[in-house]
Scaffold this motif. Structure first.
Motif, PDB file in Angstrom:
ATOM      1  N   GLU A  30       0.832  -1.210   0.000  1.00 56.73           N
ATOM      2  CA  GLU A  30       0.000   0.000   0.000  1.00 56.73           C
ATOM      3  C   GLU A  30       0.863   1.255   0.000  1.00 56.73           C
ATOM      4  O   GLU A  30       0.581   2.220  -0.722  1.00 56.73           O
ATOM      5  CB  GLU A  30      -0.922  -0.016   1.235  1.00 56.73           C
ATOM      6  CG  GLU A  30      -2.066  -0.997   1.160  1.00 56.73           C
ATOM      7  CD  GLU A  30      -3.092  -0.620   0.110  1.00 56.73           C
ATOM      8  OE1 GLU A  30      -3.616   0.509   0.166  1.00 56.73           O
ATOM      9  OE2 GLU A  30      -3.340  -1.451  -0.785  1.00 56.73           O
ATOM     10  N   GLU A  31       1.925   1.238   0.810  1.00 53.85           N
ATOM     11  CA  GLU A  31       2.824   2.397   0.871  1.00 53.85           C
ATOM     12  C   GLU A  31       3.514   2.624  -0.473  1.00 53.85           C
ATOM     13  O   GLU A  31       3.641   3.753  -0.951  1.00 53.85           O
ATOM     14  CB  GLU A  31       3.875   2.181   1.970  1.00 53.85           C
ATOM     15  CG  GLU A  31       3.351   2.341   3.388  1.00 53.85           C
ATOM     16  CD  GLU A  31       2.862   3.752   3.668  1.00 53.85           C
ATOM     17  OE1 GLU A  31       3.533   4.715   3.239  1.00 53.85           O
ATOM     18  OE2 GLU A  31       1.793   3.881   4.293  1.00 53.85           O
ATOM     19  N   LEU A  32       3.974   1.526  -1.086  1.00 46.76           N
ATOM     20  CA  LEU A  32       4.654   1.642  -2.383  1.00 46.76           C
ATOM     21  C   LEU A  32       3.704   2.122  -3.478  1.00 46.76           C
ATOM     22  O   LEU A  32       4.093   2.869  -4.372  1.00 46.76           O
ATOM     23  CB  LEU A  32       5.281   0.294  -2.766  1.00 46.76           C
ATOM     24  CG  LEU A  32       6.522  -0.108  -1.946  1.00 46.76           C
ATOM     25  CD1 LEU A  32       6.893  -1.564  -2.202  1.00 46.76           C
ATOM     26  CD2 LEU A  32       7.714   0.796  -2.280  1.00 46.76           C
ATOM     27  N   LEU A  33       2.433   1.672  -3.423  1.00 47.80           N
ATOM     28  CA  LEU A  33       1.448   2.120  -4.407  1.00 47.80           C
ATOM     29  C   LEU A  33       1.192   3.632  -4.286  1.00 47.80           C
ATOM     30  O   LEU A  33       1.005   4.327  -5.289  1.00 47.80           O
ATOM     31  CB  LEU A  33       0.134   1.359  -4.235  1.00 47.80           C
ATOM     32  CG  LEU A  33       0.137  -0.097  -4.724  1.00 47.80           C
ATOM     33  CD1 LEU A  33      -1.127  -0.829  -4.267  1.00 47.80           C
ATOM     34  CD2 LEU A  33       0.267  -0.164  -6.248  1.00 47.80           C
TER      35      LEU A  33
ATOM     36  N   ASP B  63       6.565   8.875  -7.688  1.00 50.11           N
ATOM     37  CA  ASP B  63       7.940   8.407  -7.915  1.00 50.11           C
ATOM     38  C   ASP B  63       7.899   7.173  -8.822  1.00 50.11           C
ATOM     39  O   ASP B  63       7.514   6.088  -8.396  1.00 50.11           O
ATOM     40  CB  ASP B  63       8.593   8.063  -6.572  1.00 50.11           C
ATOM     41  CG  ASP B  63      10.062   7.634  -6.730  1.00 50.11           C
ATOM     42  OD1 ASP B  63      10.521   7.496  -7.871  1.00 50.11           O
ATOM     43  OD2 ASP B  63      10.731   7.438  -5.687  1.00 50.11           O
ATOM     44  N   TYR B  64       8.293   7.337 -10.092  1.00 51.14           N
ATOM     45  CA  TYR B  64       8.247   6.236 -11.063  1.00 51.14           C
ATOM     46  C   TYR B  64       9.616   5.574 -11.233  1.00 51.14           C
ATOM     47  O   TYR B  64       9.878   4.946 -12.250  1.00 51.14           O
ATOM     48  CB  TYR B  64       7.765   6.755 -12.427  1.00 51.14           C
ATOM     49  CG  TYR B  64       6.379   7.337 -12.390  1.00 51.14           C
ATOM     50  CD1 TYR B  64       5.271   6.499 -12.384  1.00 51.14           C
ATOM     51  CD2 TYR B  64       6.189   8.712 -12.351  1.00 51.14           C
ATOM     52  CE1 TYR B  64       3.986   7.030 -12.352  1.00 51.14           C
ATOM     53  CE2 TYR B  64       4.915   9.251 -12.313  1.00 51.14           C
ATOM     54  CZ  TYR B  64       3.803   8.407 -12.311  1.00 51.14           C
ATOM     55  OH  TYR B  64       2.547   8.932 -12.275  1.00 51.14           O
ATOM     56  N   SER B  65      10.485   5.698 -10.247  1.00 49.78           N
ATOM     57  CA  SER B  65      11.854   5.180 -10.382  1.00 49.78           C
ATOM     58  C   SER B  65      11.846   3.654 -10.448  1.00 49.78           C
ATOM     59  O   SER B  65      10.942   2.986  -9.945  1.00 49.78           O
ATOM     60  CB  SER B  65      12.711   5.630  -9.201  1.00 49.78           C
ATOM     61  OG  SER B  65      12.227   5.051  -8.005  1.00 49.78           O
ATOM     62  N   GLU B  66      12.895   3.130 -11.058  1.00 50.54           N
ATOM     63  CA  GLU B  66      13.020   1.671 -11.216  1.00 50.54           C
ATOM     64  C   GLU B  66      13.138   0.977  -9.872  1.00 50.54           C
ATOM     65  O   GLU B  66      12.645  -0.142  -9.685  1.00 50.54           O
ATOM     66  CB  GLU B  66      14.246   1.372 -12.083  1.00 50.54           C
ATOM     67  CG  GLU B  66      14.310  -0.082 -12.549  1.00 50.54           C
ATOM     68  CD  GLU B  66      15.430  -0.321 -13.543  1.00 50.54           C
ATOM     69  OE1 GLU B  66      15.877  -1.481 -13.612  1.00 50.54           O
ATOM     70  OE2 GLU B  66      15.841   0.637 -14.224  1.00 50.54           O
ATOM     71  N   ASP B  67      13.783   1.634  -8.918  1.00 42.68           N
ATOM     72  CA  ASP B  67      13.973   1.055  -7.585  1.00 42.68           C
ATOM     73  C   ASP B  67      12.617   0.799  -6.917  1.00 42.68           C
ATOM     74  O   ASP B  67      12.379  -0.291  -6.358  1.00 42.68           O
ATOM     75  CB  ASP B  67      14.816   2.009  -6.727  1.00 42.68           C
ATOM     76  CG  ASP B  67      15.033   1.460  -5.329  1.00 42.68           C
ATOM     77  OD1 ASP B  67      15.502   0.311  -5.220  1.00 42.68           O
ATOM     78  OD2 ASP B  67      14.703   2.164  -4.348  1.00 42.68           O
ATOM     79  N   VAL B  68      11.713   1.778  -6.987  1.00 35.77           N
ATOM     80  CA  VAL B  68      10.387   1.625  -6.380  1.00 35.77           C
ATOM     81  C   VAL B  68       9.590   0.537  -7.102  1.00 35.77           C
ATOM     82  O   VAL B  68       8.936  -0.295  -6.472  1.00 35.77           O
ATOM     83  CB  VAL B  68       9.617   2.966  -6.414  1.00 35.77           C
ATOM     84  CG1 VAL B  68       8.189   2.778  -5.900  1.00 35.77           C
ATOM     85  CG2 VAL B  68      10.337   4.006  -5.573  1.00 35.77           C
ATOM     86  N   LEU B  69       9.655   0.525  -8.438  1.00 30.85           N
ATOM     87  CA  LEU B  69       8.934  -0.492  -9.214  1.00 30.85           C
ATOM     88  C   LEU B  69       9.427  -1.901  -8.896  1.00 30.85           C
ATOM     89  O   LEU B  69       8.632  -2.841  -8.783  1.00 30.85           O
ATOM     90  CB  LEU B  69       9.082  -0.204 -10.706  1.00 30.85           C
ATOM     91  CG  LEU B  69       8.312   1.012 -11.239  1.00 30.85           C
ATOM     92  CD1 LEU B  69       8.741   1.328 -12.665  1.00 30.85           C
ATOM     93  CD2 LEU B  69       6.809   0.759 -11.179  1.00 30.85           C
TER      94      LEU B  69
END
Length: 638
Positions: free
Chosen positions: A101-104, A110-116
């Protein structure tokens, strides 16, 4: 799996266990039995580490997951819904859900590769742990334990102790432990929930240890009995019925060994007495005395099944009609119990009043006893004198009285010898009768209250859960007492062995009316299993809409051909409903697999509710189909 070696546990100066040994193997389903006070619950606490043994050891693998249900869990309190409390079992899945939920939320900016990548990893782990089905699994188990969909959203602290215990049981079952330790799991459960639990435990793949006084439950669930007695743990292969047969056989063998040894001892003692005074034989006599002292003595067999050996008397018999109920209507907010209900209790009736919790059993008993307000009539017949036993009466015992004083004050017409005889039947012997009420356990207080009830000059008994807190031995005594009782009684109990041995009629509340089956509980169960059921699962009447089988909608007529035609029509309609419900379930399952649904907690919760409802409707229709098919086959075979 778990190994108990030379276990000694001292309670004050008394040894509950004295060098006891027991090995629990994977997959075993064990019933731990014994009289009250022999340390069964204490042993479970020793296994989980709550108590430390005085000596000896309890060893197990470090990664062993233990699910432990005990009566102390009744004190657990929470303002969260019971569904939320049950789902606390999924600790890692809940943690992952919160992180996802937090990441969503984070990914919105933040569309960074790390978050994805983090989101992808969390979602994969969540899916691998079956995270998208945890709410459905919790729904399923809570429904099986008697909670409606609406009730699952209520806070835990709004439920009584018995219902809270079911929530804690659901939480433990959802943790899928390697071994379940269950201390009186059927206490406070109604019959439908007990049957559901039996089915669930039979499919449980881990080991199970159950402390229970419910003989039918043990016979259904366990394949091994371990008896706690005189500080030792004695295993018996098989269920409770096998244990009784095997113990009786071992007792006969032991009794024979005891008699033979006693005869040998007496013979040796005569020889020693005869020759000890003679100088030429004194050495031989001394040698025989030493051998006799070292002899390992065989104990005599104790009688574990005392019999009731007194007569229950009342000064005047009742008339033919004991109770007549007419037009009884009773409801509580949002729950209707009775509507224009009728019933008659006649002299000599031994009635078992059964049904799920929430159906109004205790309410009906209070109506009969005259302590509950209602609309309608409940007339007591000629010369009827009534005693009402309920669990709250344990609180009315005088704590400063001794057991004997309590009965003397209640039944002054009985002599002390008669009262001590009655108390002896309820396992209070010798100086036990001088114990203060305040030092007694719950089970002992129940026995005192029951002894009081059965010493009254009453020809009609009303018994509300008389078997609660009683061990198997005490239940047997109560059964004997009621079998000898020449008056009339009505009893509520979830102990099926008790009901089957005392009742000659069965009452149950259905469609807001009192219905009667004229036979024993076992006969009722067989009859009930063959008739179309009003509901498919043991869910209380609090549900908003009760789904009723189509089989009961219209009378079927008397002509067999007409009956067959109507039954076949109903069967075809039910088959069409089943097909529609199956399609509905498949559609919702597809939605649950949709990323747009499972990644949105709100949509997921709503879809899970849809799935639970659809599955319930499908199960109901399938049960109706089976009942109709059974009726058709029966008619066609005539």
């Amino acid at each position: 799996m778990i190994s108990i070696n030379d276990l000694t546990f001292l309670l004050g100066s008394r040894a509950l266990y004295d060098e006891a040994n027991w090995h629990i193997k994977p997959g075993e389903r064990i019933g731990l039995i014994g009289a009250n006070g022999t340390g069964k619950s204490t042993l479970l606490k020793i296994i989980v580490g709550e108590y430390a043994p005085s000596s000896g050891s309890v060893s197990m693998s470090k990664d062993l997951k233990i699910g432990y249900l005990n009566q102390d869990l009744l004190s657990y309190d929470s303002h969260h819904s019971i569904l939320h409390v049950a789902m606390e079992a999924f600790e890692r899945q809940n943690q992952l859900h919160d992180e996802i939920e937090e990441l969503l939320k984070k990914i919105e900016t933040d569309y960074s590769e790390d978050v994805l990548n983090k989101l992808s990893d969390k979602q994969q782990e969540f899916e691998a742990l079956d995270g998208y089905n945890i709410e459905y699994r919790a729904n399923e188990i809570l429904a099986g334990l008697g909670f409606s969909t609406q009730d699952q959203l209520r806070p835990l602290n709004t439920f009584s102790g018995g219902w809270r215990m079911r929530v804690m049981l659901a939480k433990i079952l959802l943790q899928t432990p390697d071994i379940l330790l269950l201390d009186e799991p059927t206490n406070h459960m109604d019959l439908p929930s007990i049957k559901w639990l039996e089915t669930y435990l039979l499919g449980f793949e881990g080991a199970i240890v159950i402390v229970s006084h419910d003989r039918y439950f043990l016979d259904k669930v366990v394949n091994k009995i371990v008896e706690s007695r005189k500080g030792k743990l004695t295993p018996y292969a098989g269920n409770y019925t096998f244990y009784l047969e095997e113990k009786a056989l071992r007792g006969e063998i032991q009794k024979g060994e005891f008699k033979n040894q006693q005869a040998k001892i007496k013979q040796e003692e005569r020889l020693i007495e005869r020759f000890r005074a003679k100088a030429s034989k004194a050495k031989m006599a001394q040698s025989r005395m030493k051998a006799l002292d070292k002899l390992e003595r065989v104990e005599d067999v104790d009688d574990d099944n005392p019999t009731v050996n007194f007569q229950f008397k009342f000064s005047k018999p009742s008339g033919r009609h004991v109770i007549r109920i007419e037009g009884a209507t009773k409801s509580y907010p949002n729950v209707e119990i009775l509507e224009n209900a009728e019933g008659v209790i006649e002299k000599g009736d031994k009635i078992a009043l059964i049904g799920a919790n929430g159906k109004g059993k205790s309410t009906l008993l209070r109506i009969i006893a005259g302590t509950e307000k209602f609309a309608g009539k409940c007339e007591t017949g000629h010369n009827v004198t009534t005693t009402f036993f309920a669990q709250h009466q344990l609180e009315s015992l005088h704590l400063d009285n001794t057991i004997l004083e309590e009965l003397q004050a209640f039944a002054p017409k009985h002599t002390d010898t008669e009262l001590r005889g009655i108390l002896g039947c309820f396992l209070f012997t010798g100086d036990d009768v001088f114990k203060k009420i305040r030092v007694l356990s719950g089970g002992e207080k129940s026995r005192v209250a029951l002894a009081k009830s059965l010493t009254t000059d009453s020809n009609f008994l009303i018994l509300d859960e008389p078997t609660n807190h009683l061990d198997i031995q005490s239940v047997n005594i109560l059964i004997q007492a009621l079998q000898q009782y020449e008056g009339t009684f009505i009893a509520v109990s979830h102990d099926r062995y008790f009901l089957d041995n005392v009742a000659n009629k069965i009452w149950f509340i259905e469609e807001k009316n009192i219905k009667e089956y004229p036979g024993t509980y076992a006969e009722y169960e067989e009859w009930n299993s063959k008739r179309p059921q009003p509901t498919a699962t043991p869910i209380p009447v609090k549900q908003e809409k009760e789904v009723k089988p189509k089989a009961e909608e219209k009378p079927l007529g008397t002509n067999p051909q007409q009956q067959l035609k109507k039954l076949n029509d109903q069967l075809r309609k039910t088959e069409e409903e089943i097909a529609a419900f199956e399609q509905s379930v498949k559609t919702i399952e597809a939605k649950l697999a949709d990323e747009e649904v499972y990644s949105n907690s709100g949509k997921l919760a709503e879809t899970n509710k849809e799935y639970t409802t659809a599955k319930f409707l499908l199960d109901t229709a399938q049960n109706t189909w089976e009942a109709l098919a059974s009726q058709i086959m029966e008619l066609e075979s005539k």
